[in-house]
Enzyme design. Sequence first.
Site, PDB file in Angstrom:
ATOM      1  CG  HIS A   1     111.343  21.428  54.334  1.00  0.00           C
ATOM      2  ND1 HIS A   1     112.456  21.424  55.144  1.00  0.00           N
ATOM      3  CD2 HIS A   1     110.260  21.309  55.169  1.00  0.00           C
ATOM      4  CE1 HIS A   1     112.076  21.333  56.405  1.00  0.00           C
ATOM      5  NE2 HIS A   1     110.756  21.255  56.440  1.00  0.00           N
TER       6      HIS A   1
ATOM      7  CG  ASN B   1     111.477  19.248  59.352  1.00  0.00           C
ATOM      8  OD1 ASN B   1     112.236  20.190  59.124  1.00  0.00           O
ATOM      9  ND2 ASN B   1     110.173  19.340  59.217  1.00  0.00           N
TER      10      ASN B   1
ATOM     11  CB  CYS C   1     110.568  24.568  57.028  1.00  0.00           C
ATOM     12  SG  CYS C   1     110.212  23.861  58.640  1.00  0.00           S
TER      13      CYS C   1
END
Length: 313
Positions: free
Chosen positions: A240, A270, A116
């Site tokens: 994020h 996500n 990520c």
Amino acid sequence: MQNFKGIRIVGTGHYAPDNVVTNDDLSKIVDTNDEWISSRTGIRRRHHVTTEKNQDLAVAAAKMALENAGIDKSELGVCICATVRADNLTPSMACMVQSILELPGNMPCFDINAACSGFMYGIEVARGLLMQSDKKYGLVIGSETLSKILDMTDRGTCILFGDGAGAAVIELSDNNYYSVLGSKGDDKVLQCPNEQGDRYVNMLGSDVFKFAVSTVPKTIFELLDKAGVAVDDIDLFVCHQANLRIIESVAKKCKQSLDKFYVNLDEYGNTSSASIPIALSELNQKGLLKPGMKIICVGFGGGLTWGGAYIEW
Ligand code: UT7
């Protein structure tokens, strides 16, 4: 060799598949419900691919970013795609974007995997390569089809992730720019093996949560130190998009209003390396990014990795 060491973002793009999966949809597959998912994570919907490949998402986001930048493609000096799960072991996603969008042949194109944090790693790698190049623009993409590696019987993970891509065209400039990248090798907390039959994302959710709520503020303060800027002077934080409670905790630790933190995880879940560039592209599209704005972006994830940047718009 270039004189400039900083970067600015001159174009952004994003794309998510049309197929929307709601919390109610998931409650028909696993023992969960909208109330649990939305209150524990802030996620309400996510987009999952049906027939699209990861490279289709990357191409769509990259095309939009290039159009938004309005640059001549021949001035590109690098193309990097951050992804956890490329369609092929080779050719890379970046090479496929190069081929499909007919980008110049005389530049490096390759993928990176920093989970990520991948997009933030990508920006910094592109900056380094551009400094050695006679071209001034770089294309950095974050693109993911994590739905393909989700165990749809595991309610602890399948509710969290979505598919999507974001991209940015960066230009070497005399803008102030600072980066912090790091990693702490760990294969227990968050992992996705590459073995048949065992190739699903699995994680110790609360351990990742603890890692995030300590690492993200730490990265923000390191960036502020490097930039010589006070936290109150930051106009916008783009973290994020993993869990709203993580973002709330970061805002609290930084003593900043949650309003300064962009949130779109309700719509996308996500999306790993795509989450920060999707957020930047949405902000840009909405006209919310003004020249001179001071922005801090921070990603974190598998590896464990983290990466942040102080950017002036
Ligand atoms: O990109 C980075 C990747 N990942 C992350 O950033 C994830 C970070 N972690 C998180 O966001 C949170 O830890 C989760 C959302 C994954 C989990 O939230 P939590 O508040 O840490 O819950 P938990 O794992 O401690 O589980 C609490 C309870 C458990 O039940 P018991 O043992 O208390 O009876 C779980 O079995 O909630 C249960 N549970 C669920 N219940 C309904 C776990 N997932 C679900 C679910 N629906 N989807």
